[in-house]
Design an enzyme around this catalytic site. Structure first.
Site, PDB file in Angstrom:
ATOM      1  N   ARG A  98      -0.227 -30.703  10.714  1.00  0.00           N
ATOM      2  CA  ARG A  98      -0.806 -29.492  11.321  1.00  0.00           C
ATOM      3  C   ARG A  98      -1.250 -28.487  10.255  1.00  0.00           C
ATOM      4  O   ARG A  98      -2.312 -27.864  10.387  1.00  0.00           O
ATOM      5  CB  ARG A  98       0.207 -28.872  12.289  1.00  0.00           C
ATOM      6  CG  ARG A  98       0.438 -29.777  13.486  1.00  0.00           C
ATOM      7  CD  ARG A  98       1.699 -29.468  14.242  1.00  0.00           C
ATOM      8  NE  ARG A  98       1.925 -30.454  15.292  1.00  0.00           N
ATOM      9  CZ  ARG A  98       3.090 -30.610  15.905  1.00  0.00           C
ATOM     10  NH1 ARG A  98       4.126 -29.847  15.607  1.00  0.00           N
ATOM     11  NH2 ARG A  98       3.222 -31.541  16.836  1.00  0.00           N
TER      12      ARG A  98
ATOM     13  N   HIS B 142       7.974 -24.749   9.354  1.00  0.00           N
ATOM     14  CA  HIS B 142       6.893 -25.422  10.096  1.00  0.00           C
ATOM     15  C   HIS B 142       5.496 -25.141   9.546  1.00  0.00           C
ATOM     16  O   HIS B 142       4.607 -25.975   9.689  1.00  0.00           O
ATOM     17  CB  HIS B 142       6.931 -25.008  11.569  1.00  0.00           C
ATOM     18  CG  HIS B 142       8.039 -25.662  12.335  1.00  0.00           C
ATOM     19  ND1 HIS B 142       8.156 -25.602  13.706  1.00  0.00           N
ATOM     20  CD2 HIS B 142       9.108 -26.408  11.914  1.00  0.00           C
ATOM     21  CE1 HIS B 142       9.226 -26.271  14.100  1.00  0.00           C
ATOM     22  NE2 HIS B 142       9.841 -26.754  13.025  1.00  0.00           N
TER      23      HIS B 142
ATOM     24  N   ARG C  88       6.502   0.469   8.473  1.00  0.00           N
ATOM     25  CA  ARG C  88       6.590   1.432   9.582  1.00  0.00           C
ATOM     26  C   ARG C  88       7.095   0.758  10.858  1.00  0.00           C
ATOM     27  O   ARG C  88       7.139   1.390  11.913  1.00  0.00           O
ATOM     28  CB  ARG C  88       5.208   2.055   9.839  1.00  0.00           C
ATOM     29  CG  ARG C  88       4.723   2.946   8.711  1.00  0.00           C
ATOM     30  CD  ARG C  88       3.298   3.418   8.947  1.00  0.00           C
ATOM     31  NE  ARG C  88       2.857   4.315   7.879  1.00  0.00           N
ATOM     32  CZ  ARG C  88       1.583   4.579   7.622  1.00  0.00           C
ATOM     33  NH1 ARG C  88       0.619   4.015   8.343  1.00  0.00           N
ATOM     34  NH2 ARG C  88       1.250   5.389   6.639  1.00  0.00           N
TER      35      ARG C  88
ATOM     36  N   CYS D 237       2.622  -3.577   4.170  1.00  0.00           N
ATOM     37  CA  CYS D 237       1.841  -2.360   4.422  1.00  0.00           C
ATOM     38  C   CYS D 237       2.527  -1.627   5.576  1.00  0.00           C
ATOM     39  O   CYS D 237       3.720  -1.840   5.820  1.00  0.00           O
ATOM     40  CB  CYS D 237       0.366  -2.676   4.680  1.00  0.00           C
ATOM     41  SG  CYS D 237      -0.003  -3.629   6.161  1.00  0.00           S
ATOM     42  N   GLY D 238       1.807  -0.782   6.286  1.00  0.00           N
ATOM     43  CA  GLY D 238       2.454  -0.034   7.363  1.00  0.00           C
ATOM     44  C   GLY D 238       2.935  -0.947   8.472  1.00  0.00           C
ATOM     45  O   GLY D 238       4.080  -0.871   8.918  1.00  0.00           O
ATOM     46  N   THR D 239       2.050  -1.827   8.923  1.00  0.00           N
ATOM     47  CA  THR D 239       2.393  -2.771   9.989  1.00  0.00           C
ATOM     48  C   THR D 239       2.639  -4.185   9.483  1.00  0.00           C
ATOM     49  O   THR D 239       3.209  -5.014  10.208  1.00  0.00           O
ATOM     50  CB  THR D 239       1.230  -2.873  11.000  1.00  0.00           C
ATOM     51  OG1 THR D 239       0.066  -3.287  10.279  1.00  0.00           O
ATOM     52  CG2 THR D 239       0.975  -1.554  11.703  1.00  0.00           C
ATOM     53  N   GLY D 240       2.149  -4.497   8.306  1.00  0.00           N
ATOM     54  CA  GLY D 240       2.165  -5.878   7.795  1.00  0.00           C
ATOM     55  C   GLY D 240       0.949  -6.660   8.262  1.00  0.00           C
ATOM     56  O   GLY D 240       0.666  -7.747   7.756  1.00  0.00           O
ATOM     57  N   VAL D 241       0.212  -6.099   9.204  1.00  0.00           N
ATOM     58  CA  VAL D 241      -0.909  -6.827   9.815  1.00  0.00           C
ATOM     59  C   VAL D 241      -2.130  -6.835   8.889  1.00  0.00           C
ATOM     60  O   VAL D 241      -2.666  -7.896   8.558  1.00  0.00           O
ATOM     61  CB  VAL D 241      -1.276  -6.210  11.185  1.00  0.00           C
ATOM     62  CG1 VAL D 241      -2.539  -6.848  11.742  1.00  0.00           C
ATOM     63  CG2 VAL D 241      -0.128  -6.386  12.175  1.00  0.00           C
ATOM     64  N   GLY D 242      -2.549  -5.656   8.459  1.00  0.00           N
ATOM     65  CA  GLY D 242      -3.757  -5.576   7.629  1.00  0.00           C
ATOM     66  C   GLY D 242      -3.617  -6.378   6.343  1.00  0.00           C
ATOM     67  O   GLY D 242      -4.511  -7.134   5.961  1.00  0.00           O
TER      68      GLY D 242
ATOM     69  N   ARG E  31       5.241 -34.120  10.846  1.00  0.00           N
ATOM     70  CA  ARG E  31       4.208 -33.681  11.788  1.00  0.00           C
ATOM     71  C   ARG E  31       3.728 -32.258  11.466  1.00  0.00           C
ATOM     72  O   ARG E  31       2.588 -31.896  11.745  1.00  0.00           O
ATOM     73  CB  ARG E  31       4.693 -33.766  13.230  1.00  0.00           C
ATOM     74  CG  ARG E  31       5.799 -32.801  13.609  1.00  0.00           C
ATOM     75  CD  ARG E  31       6.269 -33.044  15.045  1.00  0.00           C
ATOM     76  NE  ARG E  31       7.190 -32.015  15.501  1.00  0.00           N
ATOM     77  CZ  ARG E  31       8.471 -31.935  15.173  1.00  0.00           C
ATOM     78  NH1 ARG E  31       9.006 -32.845  14.357  1.00  0.00           N
ATOM     79  NH2 ARG E  31       9.239 -30.974  15.652  1.00  0.00           N
ATOM     80  N   HIS E  32       4.600 -31.473  10.843  1.00  0.00           N
ATOM     81  CA  HIS E  32       4.200 -30.106  10.483  1.00  0.00           C
ATOM     82  C   HIS E  32       3.192 -30.117   9.336  1.00  0.00           C
ATOM     83  O   HIS E  32       2.307 -29.273   9.274  1.00  0.00           O
ATOM     84  CB  HIS E  32       5.430 -29.276  10.123  1.00  0.00           C
ATOM     85  CG  HIS E  32       6.430 -29.246  11.239  1.00  0.00           C
ATOM     86  ND1 HIS E  32       6.132 -28.690  12.460  1.00  0.00           N
ATOM     87  CD2 HIS E  32       7.679 -29.762  11.331  1.00  0.00           C
ATOM     88  CE1 HIS E  32       7.177 -28.846  13.266  1.00  0.00           C
ATOM     89  NE2 HIS E  32       8.114 -29.489  12.606  1.00  0.00           N
TER      90      HIS E  32
ATOM     91  N   ASP F 185       0.849  -1.195   0.000  1.00  0.00           N
ATOM     92  CA  ASP F 185       0.000   0.000   0.000  1.00  0.00           C
ATOM     93  C   ASP F 185       0.888   1.250   0.000  1.00  0.00           C
ATOM     94  O   ASP F 185       2.115   1.170  -0.163  1.00  0.00           O
ATOM     95  CB  ASP F 185      -1.020  -0.044   1.156  1.00  0.00           C
ATOM     96  CG  ASP F 185      -0.381   0.212   2.526  1.00  0.00           C
ATOM     97  OD1 ASP F 185       0.858   0.354   2.617  1.00  0.00           O
ATOM     98  OD2 ASP F 185      -1.140   0.258   3.520  1.00  0.00           O
ATOM     99  N   HIS F 186       0.271   2.400   0.250  1.00  0.00           N
ATOM    100  CA  HIS F 186       0.995   3.681   0.189  1.00  0.00           C
ATOM    101  C   HIS F 186       2.083   3.800   1.250  1.00  0.00           C
ATOM    102  O   HIS F 186       3.032   4.555   1.095  1.00  0.00           O
ATOM    103  CB  HIS F 186      -0.003   4.835   0.345  1.00  0.00           C
ATOM    104  CG  HIS F 186      -0.812   4.740   1.597  1.00  0.00           C
ATOM    105  ND1 HIS F 186      -1.924   3.924   1.698  1.00  0.00           N
ATOM    106  CD2 HIS F 186      -0.668   5.313   2.815  1.00  0.00           C
ATOM    107  CE1 HIS F 186      -2.425   4.033   2.916  1.00  0.00           C
ATOM    108  NE2 HIS F 186      -1.676   4.853   3.621  1.00  0.00           N
TER     109      HIS F 186
HETATM  110  C1  RB5 Z   1      -2.335   2.648   6.427  1.00  0.00           C
HETATM  111  O1  RB5 Z   1      -2.368   3.862   7.107  1.00  0.00           O
HETATM  112  C2  RB5 Z   1      -2.162   1.500   7.398  1.00  0.00           C
HETATM  113  O2  RB5 Z   1      -3.351   1.311   8.119  1.00  0.00           O
HETATM  114  C3  RB5 Z   1      -1.755   0.234   6.674  1.00  0.00           C
HETATM  115  O3  RB5 Z   1      -0.576   0.457   5.975  1.00  0.00           O
HETATM  116  C4  RB5 Z   1      -1.502  -0.975   7.544  1.00  0.00           C
HETATM  117  O4  RB5 Z   1      -0.636  -0.685   8.586  1.00  0.00           O
HETATM  118  C5  RB5 Z   1      -2.700  -1.709   7.971  1.00  0.00           C
HETATM  119  O5  RB5 Z   1      -2.651  -2.741   8.648  1.00  0.00           O
END
Ligand code: RB5
Length: 156
Positions: free
Chosen positions: A136, A98, A109, A65-70, A132-133, A8-9
């Protein structure tokens, strides 16, 4: 080996550097992310990466992305995808050994470019151990396929 990369941006510069780093090593990179710092919805980039991996148009994916989470959440909604968000190389290596992760995710970020390179290398150089992996990982795929896990009923 063909890899797909998406972002993303928040991750334009990190995507560019990782892409260049991998191309120098001889990987073919398909870029499905944005090159603009204008706001870009990360689920779009995650979906594009995940679809190419799930359809075997790419051998693996990198999603930033910013956190990699979304973006990892979005990738994991596509059937057949195991996307892991990592902030250090040990987890990235183990995500392949695994969990047979087919997409690696991280946050522009959260970590610096050198750690990002180490994460990508650790994931690319590791091999799934099976055994075993595999049992799972197959259980995860069973949940995805059926929204049930037979083994969980057996251990009630
Ligand atoms: C964008 O501002 C931010 O929410 C996105 O990059 C990411 O961190 C979402 O998980």
């Amino acid at each position: 080996m063909k890899l797909v990369i998406g972002n993303d941006h928040a991750a334009v510069e990190m995507k560019r550097e990782i892409k260049e780093y991998l191309e120098k090593k001889g990987y073919e990179i398909i870029d499905v992310g944005t090159n603009s710092t204008e706001s870009f919805h990360y689920p779009i980039a995650g979906y594009r990466v995940a679809k190419m991996v799930a359809s075997h148009e790419a051998d693996g994916g990198i999603a930033i992305c910013g956190t990699g989470v979304g973006i990892s959440l979005a990738c994991n909604k596509v059937k057949g995808i195991r996307a892991c968000c990592c902030s250090e190389p040990y987890s990235a290596e183990m995500s392949k050994r695994h969990n047979n992760a087919n997409i690696i995710c991280f946050g522009a970020r959260v970590i610096g470019i050198e750690t990002a390179k180490q994460i990508v290398d650790a994931w690319l150089n590791a091999k799934f151990e099976g055994g075993r992996h595999e049992t799972r990982v197959n259980m995860i795929m069973e949940i995805e396929e059926t929204q049930k896990l037979q083994a969980a009923d057996e251990t009630k």
